[in-house]
Enzyme design. Structure first.
Site, PDB file in Angstrom:
ATOM      1  N   ASP A   1       0.866  -1.175   0.000  1.00 31.01           N
ATOM      2  CA  ASP A   1       0.000   0.000   0.000  1.00 31.01           C
ATOM      3  C   ASP A   1       0.908   1.233   0.000  1.00 31.01           C
ATOM      4  OD1 ASP A   1      -2.416   1.602   0.437  1.00 31.01           O
ATOM      5  OD2 ASP A   1      -1.667   1.823   2.492  1.00 31.01           O
TER       6      ASP A   1
ATOM      7  N   ASP B   1      -0.155   5.256   1.007  1.00 31.29           N
ATOM      8  CA  ASP B   1      -0.384   6.204   2.088  1.00 31.29           C
ATOM      9  C   ASP B   1      -0.542   5.477   3.427  1.00 31.29           C
ATOM     10  OD1 ASP B   1      -0.944   8.964   0.632  1.00 31.29           O
ATOM     11  OD2 ASP B   1      -1.937   7.393  -0.513  1.00 31.29           O
TER      12      ASP B   1
ATOM     13  N   ASP C   1      -1.331  -0.930   6.022  1.00 31.33           N
ATOM     14  CA  ASP C   1      -1.425  -0.348   7.356  1.00 31.33           C
ATOM     15  C   ASP C   1      -2.835  -0.258   7.911  1.00 31.33           C
ATOM     16  OD1 ASP C   1      -2.332   2.943   7.185  1.00 31.33           O
ATOM     17  OD2 ASP C   1      -1.907   1.863   5.340  1.00 31.33           O
TER      18      ASP C   1
END
Length: 218
Positions: A7, A9, A164
């Site tokens: 991922d 951001d 995250d």
């Protein structure tokens, strides 16, 4: 060697301060109360359109203004990069994984033009041989299609997804891909409540963690 997809951001980069700057420039022009960094992080994860939707809802901005504000947001998204930076040890970790023979890709809900812009700005383009943005397909995470497409383009072999957030955990689960959770990003849910194979708080840990987990899933 493995196919490892990241991922963006909240995983590879801490971009929330710049996203907040963009959002607050829009809210200021609309004569609305500005949003905090915590609110910004809460709105991140499902792409630019959902970010604007949540921002509007938080400030009572009518639905009719959505497309106009989204266009402004996306135009500024590619140029406001002053505060965005990779998390500590990201560059070193990616380089280590490349040297070890792994193939690396990116699957993000950030629009593709903004994704390319920030990767170029931060000199993170080279390690990531396959990149899918939130508008690369007609579906975006947590639908598994973008992650599976990224993995397909990386070839064959064991696979891992590194993210995250709740969106990332659900994407990996729906795709049937082992998930490694970076705990210092934009997650709102306790780590133990998200499905994951293992978790880490520092990218310096990732190469050894990848090797250990590949031995588990081999």
């Amino acid at each position: 060697m493995a196919r490892i997809v990241f991922d963006l951001d909240g995983t590879l980069i801490h971009s929330a301060p710049d996203i907040r700057t963009i959002a607050n420039s829009i809210l200021s022009e609309e004569r609305m109360e500005l949003i905090s960094l915590d609110e910004t992080i809460d709105f991140i994860g499902n792409g630019a359109s959902v970010f604007i939707e949540k921002m509007r809802a938080a400030r009572g901005i009518p639905d009719a203004d959505h497309d106009r504000l989204l266009t402004v947001f996306q135009d500024r998204y590619e140029t406001v990069l002053e505060l965005t930076a990779p998390y500590p040890n990201v560059r070193e970790s990616l380089a280590h994984l490349i040297v070890a023979g792994h193939r690396l890709g990116l699957c993000t809900n950030k629009p593709m033009r903004a994704t390319r812009a920030v990767l170029s700005h931060l000199s993170l383009t080279d390690p990531l041989s396959v990149v899918y943005g939130g508008d690369s397909l007609d579906k975006r995470k947590p639908d598994p299609a973008p992650l599976l497409a990224t993995l397909d383009d990386l070839g064959t072999g064991p696979c891992l997804y590194v993210g995250d957030s709740e969106v990332d955990a659900e994407t990996a689960d729906r795709a049937g891909v082992p998930f490694l959770l970076f705990t210092e990003g934009y997650r709102k849910t306790p780590a133990e409540d998200l499905p994951h194979l293992a978790r880490f708080s520092d990218f310096a840990e990732l190469p050894d963690l990848v090797q250990a987990q590949l031995e588990v899933i081999a």
